[in-house]
Write a protein that holds these residues in place. Structure first.
Motif, PDB file in Angstrom:
ATOM      1  N   ASP A 222     -60.051  11.820  -1.083  1.00 40.54           N
ATOM      2  CA  ASP A 222     -60.458  11.261  -2.286  1.00 40.54           C
ATOM      3  C   ASP A 222     -61.367  10.410  -2.010  1.00 40.54           C
ATOM      4  OD1 ASP A 222     -60.470  10.038  -4.897  1.00 40.54           O
ATOM      5  OD2 ASP A 222     -58.408   9.845  -5.136  1.00 40.54           O
ATOM      6  N   GLY A 223     -62.649  10.364  -2.436  1.00 41.54           N
ATOM      7  CA  GLY A 223     -63.566   9.343  -2.211  1.00 41.54           C
ATOM      8  C   GLY A 223     -63.278   7.976  -2.712  1.00 41.54           C
ATOM      9  N   ARG A 224     -62.506   8.009  -3.850  1.00 44.99           N
ATOM     10  CA  ARG A 224     -62.260   6.700  -4.587  1.00 44.99           C
ATOM     11  C   ARG A 224     -61.424   5.712  -3.751  1.00 44.99           C
ATOM     12  NH1 ARG A 224     -65.414   6.376  -9.416  1.00 44.99           N
ATOM     13  NH2 ARG A 224     -65.869   8.446  -9.822  1.00 44.99           N
ATOM     14  N   LEU A 225     -60.840   6.215  -2.532  1.00 45.77           N
ATOM     15  CA  LEU A 225     -59.936   5.576  -2.059  1.00 45.77           C
ATOM     16  C   LEU A 225     -60.657   4.964  -0.548  1.00 45.77           C
ATOM     17  CD1 LEU A 225     -56.781   7.671  -2.258  1.00 45.77           C
ATOM     18  CD2 LEU A 225     -57.396   5.722  -3.510  1.00 45.77           C
ATOM     19  N   THR A 380     -64.201   1.899 -12.731  1.00 45.93           N
ATOM     20  CA  THR A 380     -63.337   2.764 -12.712  1.00 45.93           C
ATOM     21  C   THR A 380     -63.072   3.548 -11.598  1.00 45.93           C
ATOM     22  OG1 THR A 380     -64.436   3.122 -14.877  1.00 45.93           O
ATOM     23  CG2 THR A 380     -63.370   5.126 -13.869  1.00 45.93           C
ATOM     24  N   GLU A 381     -61.847   4.046 -11.474  1.00 43.65           N
ATOM     25  CA  GLU A 381     -61.379   4.877 -10.578  1.00 43.65           C
ATOM     26  C   GLU A 381     -61.034   6.123 -10.845  1.00 43.65           C
ATOM     27  OE1 GLU A 381     -58.075   4.918  -6.792  1.00 43.65           O
ATOM     28  OE2 GLU A 381     -58.564   2.985  -7.891  1.00 43.65           O
ATOM     29  N   LEU A 382     -61.425   7.393 -10.470  1.00 48.01           N
ATOM     30  CA  LEU A 382     -60.835   8.715 -10.801  1.00 48.01           C
ATOM     31  C   LEU A 382     -59.466   8.849 -10.211  1.00 48.01           C
ATOM     32  CD1 LEU A 382     -63.823  10.789 -11.598  1.00 48.01           C
ATOM     33  CD2 LEU A 382     -62.665   9.233 -13.251  1.00 48.01           C
ATOM     34  N   LEU A 383     -58.494   9.362 -10.603  1.00 52.40           N
ATOM     35  CA  LEU A 383     -57.257   9.610  -9.817  1.00 52.40           C
ATOM     36  C   LEU A 383     -56.952  11.303  -9.943  1.00 52.40           C
ATOM     37  CD1 LEU A 383     -54.824   7.167 -11.624  1.00 52.40           C
ATOM     38  CD2 LEU A 383     -56.214   6.982  -9.293  1.00 52.40           C
ATOM     39  N   HIS A 384     -57.506  11.696  -8.595  1.00 55.68           N
ATOM     40  CA  HIS A 384     -57.403  13.210  -8.561  1.00 55.68           C
ATOM     41  C   HIS A 384     -56.119  13.681  -8.192  1.00 55.68           C
ATOM     42  CE1 HIS A 384     -61.777  12.901  -8.569  1.00 55.68           C
ATOM     43  NE2 HIS A 384     -61.681  12.069  -7.686  1.00 55.68           N
ATOM     44  N   HIS A 385     -55.778  14.833  -8.606  1.00 52.18           N
ATOM     45  CA  HIS A 385     -54.671  15.514  -8.277  1.00 52.18           C
ATOM     46  C   HIS A 385     -54.913  17.363  -8.543  1.00 52.18           C
ATOM     47  CE1 HIS A 385     -50.473  16.917  -7.991  1.00 52.18           C
ATOM     48  NE2 HIS A 385     -49.782  15.702  -7.463  1.00 52.18           N
ATOM     49  N   ASP A 386     -54.307  17.680  -7.588  1.00 55.78           N
ATOM     50  CA  ASP A 386     -54.533  19.390  -7.681  1.00 55.78           C
ATOM     51  C   ASP A 386     -54.018  20.031  -8.943  1.00 55.78           C
ATOM     52  OD1 ASP A 386     -55.854  19.290  -5.203  1.00 55.78           O
ATOM     53  OD2 ASP A 386     -53.987  20.077  -4.175  1.00 55.78           O
ATOM     54  N   LYS A 387     -52.748  19.198  -9.461  1.00 56.26           N
ATOM     55  CA  LYS A 387     -52.260  19.972 -10.754  1.00 56.26           C
ATOM     56  C   LYS A 387     -53.010  19.423 -11.824  1.00 56.26           C
ATOM     57  CE  LYS A 387     -47.864  20.019  -8.340  1.00 56.26           C
ATOM     58  NZ  LYS A 387     -46.309  19.940  -8.360  1.00 56.26           N
ATOM     59  N   ILE A 417     -46.792   9.618  -9.426  1.00 56.63           N
ATOM     60  CA  ILE A 417     -45.811   9.447  -8.492  1.00 56.63           C
ATOM     61  C   ILE A 417     -46.341   9.941  -7.158  1.00 56.63           C
ATOM     62  CG2 ILE A 417     -43.330   9.534  -7.754  1.00 56.63           C
ATOM     63  CD1 ILE A 417     -43.683   7.537 -10.188  1.00 56.63           C
ATOM     64  N   GLU A 418     -46.612  11.082  -6.978  1.00 55.50           N
ATOM     65  CA  GLU A 418     -47.116  11.862  -5.868  1.00 55.50           C
ATOM     66  C   GLU A 418     -48.371  11.202  -5.289  1.00 55.50           C
ATOM     67  OE1 GLU A 418     -47.850  16.017  -6.139  1.00 55.50           O
ATOM     68  OE2 GLU A 418     -45.851  16.376  -7.301  1.00 55.50           O
ATOM     69  N   LEU A 419     -49.140  10.674  -6.009  1.00 61.06           N
ATOM     70  CA  LEU A 419     -50.083  10.059  -5.618  1.00 61.06           C
ATOM     71  C   LEU A 419     -49.938   8.622  -5.005  1.00 61.06           C
ATOM     72  CD1 LEU A 419     -53.004  10.647  -8.669  1.00 61.06           C
ATOM     73  CD2 LEU A 419     -53.083  11.416  -6.324  1.00 61.06           C
TER      74      LEU A 419
END
Length: 505
Positions: A222-225, A380-387, A417-419
């Protein structure tokens, strides 16, 4: 030529688009200013390394357009500025000077602070424009465009930002596709490099069976991190030592008994007209309590930009603000614009977010799609998750939820929570525990004893309510210590006859 050829021959269409746009900006600048009037700020980091090679390619294309590219273009004619500081990593200094030798950079090394050094250089040289490796998301990027005059109080020059809209993924795609050298620290887990006092390897790249080995920066999912490796600055007594502690992303119980506050905002005229019953707000409050957060306020606002902006502005003092409703392409979907107004920034296209939208809506509603891909600039930050088909949006301490029903909220919450388990998005505290009892006492009879109980146990939330006006009274105690709840309940029972209170499940 080799840079241009590598991009043209690759299969990454996104990278090709980014490259074409960036080199177009460079060629525009070279058409506006003579080669003596431009300079390039190089710091040895990944972004400025990308910019160096874009400038090499852009200069080649510029000369080619003038039909004068047949000469030797090995040396790089654009003046290069390097601000050398005692707190720079040795690897950064070595890479900078090795790169200067390799590409024949005309390098001006400045050892004073950025502003003073720039003032002195601009007095000496006829520089009118400086190429910078600034990207949206950088602390200095807010309000900047591809061509932006310098800020008030600074020497006058034009800031040229060819990679302003590039993402972390774009940077590494370019470096790896072009097979150019970069600073060796990036192969040691560093993802964003500052000084030796405030930078550590990104713990998200830590190899599980080793405490001091890390994967290379280009493997960060996750490049936002990328800035997660920026540690707290060491005290002066530790100067000269590199920070070796982790950046704390996995320390979920660091403040287990702390008090963190959240505000919840629902956006939608349908709630205020009573057309739709808001089920997400109460559900979200329960979820926040389950991870130890205290909800200060749950509010509902009209679907207009000013209402959203005013509400977000009032709630920004909370540790976190959750907002839902009003997200999409409709005329009433004003949440994102309201957030941007609350923070005093503009909406700007986010190509990474647009990529996600394209997978969902394809080529339909092109205008609406582009509007939906505009996000608050620089915050802005995009919070990525596979689901999640589309990442959640986080603007500083405001998280935008796209859920429209309880099941969708459940999915988004579980993803958050997983993030959190990997990047400390939310600090997980001791969950609230509660105890409820029922009584037939009147409000008058119980009012004073409850007031005294609140003074005896100021760490507990003590309240009461009725489900019907003439039904039983429910007394509710909430806190983070089960023993304190039991003590408070015993103290209350002592004030009345035995059997006055009946415990509820």
């Amino acid at each position: 030529m080799e840079i241009d050829r590598a991009i043209r021959e690759c299969s990454d269409r996104r990278l090709q688009t980014k490259y074409n746009n960036a080199t177009y900006v460079i060629q525009r600048a070279l058409a506006l200013y003579s080669i003596e009037e431009v300079a390039f700020s190089f710091n040895g980091g990944k972004d400025s390394t990308v910019l160096l090679h874009l400038l090499r390619a852009g200069y080649f294309l510029h000369k080619e357009g003038q039909n004068s590219a047949n000469g030797d273009l090995k040396d790089f004619p654009i003046r290069t500025i390097y601000f050398e500081t005692p707190s720079a990593f040795p690897e950064i200094n070595s890479f900078t000077y090795d790169t200067a030798a390799t590409y024949g950079l005309q390098i001006d090394t400045i050892c004073t602070d950025f502003k003073s050094g720039l003032e002195a250089l601009l007095k000496e040289k006829p520089i009118r424009a400086i190429f910078l490796g600034v990207r949206i998301g950088d602390p200095t990027a807010v309000g900047q465009e591809q061509f932006s005059p310098s800020s008030p109080g600074w020497p006058a020059f034009m800031r040229v930002n060819p990679i302003l809209d590039w993402s972390y993924r774009d940077v590494w795609a370019f470096l790896l596709t072009c097979k150019v050298n970069y600073c060796s620290l990036y192969d040691q887990g560093y993802t964003s490099i500052g000084s030796i006092y405030d930078t550590v390897p990104n713990s998200l790249l830590s190899i599980s069976d080793s405490s001091d080995k890390f994967k290379p920066a280009y493997l960060l999912a996750d490049g936002r991190l990328e800035r997660a490796g920026r540690a707290k600055r060491l005290s002066s007594s530790n100067c000269g030592q590199r920070p070796v502690d982790s950046n704390g992303l996995s320390s979920l119980d660091l403040h287990k008994n702390s008090m963190l506050t959240a505000s919840v905002i629902a956006v939608g005229d349908e709630f205020l007209f009573g057309t739709v019953e808001d089920q997400l707000g109460p559900n979200l409050c329960r979820k926040l309590h389950s991870v130890g957060w205290s909800v200060l306020r749950l509010s509902v606002v009209h679907s207009n930009i000013d209402s959203v902006a005013e509400e977000v502005e009032q709630k920004k003092s909370s540790d976190m603000v959750f907002i839902y409703g009003g997200v999409g392409p409709l005329h009433s979907d004003v949440t994102i614009a309201g957030i941007a107004k609350a923070f005093g920034v503009r909406l700007a296209p986010d190509e990474e977010f647009e990529e996600y939208l394209r997978h969902i809506i394809g080529d339909q509603c092109i205008g609406d799609r582009n509007e939906m891909a505009q996000l608050p600039e620089g915050i802005t930050e995009l919070l990525h998750h596979d689901k999640l088909s589309v990442p959640l949006i986080k603007c500083q301490n405001v998280i935008v939820l796209t859920a429209t029903n309880v099941s969708e909220l459940e999915k988004e919450w579980n993803c958050l929570i997983e993030l959190t388990e990997s990047n400390d998005l939310l600090t997980l505290l001791e969950p609230y525990v509660s105890k409820q009892v029922m009584t037939n006492l009147s409000d008058v009879e119980i009012a004073q004893p409850l007031s005294k109980l609140c003074l005896e146990f100021p760490d507990l939330h003590i309240g009461c309510y009725r489900t019907t006006r003439y039904g039983s009274l429910v007394v509710s105690l909430k806190g983070k210590d089960q023993e304190r709840l039991e003590l408070a309940m015993k103290s209350l029972e002592k004030k009345f006859q035995p059997g006055t209170f009946k415990e509820m499940n």
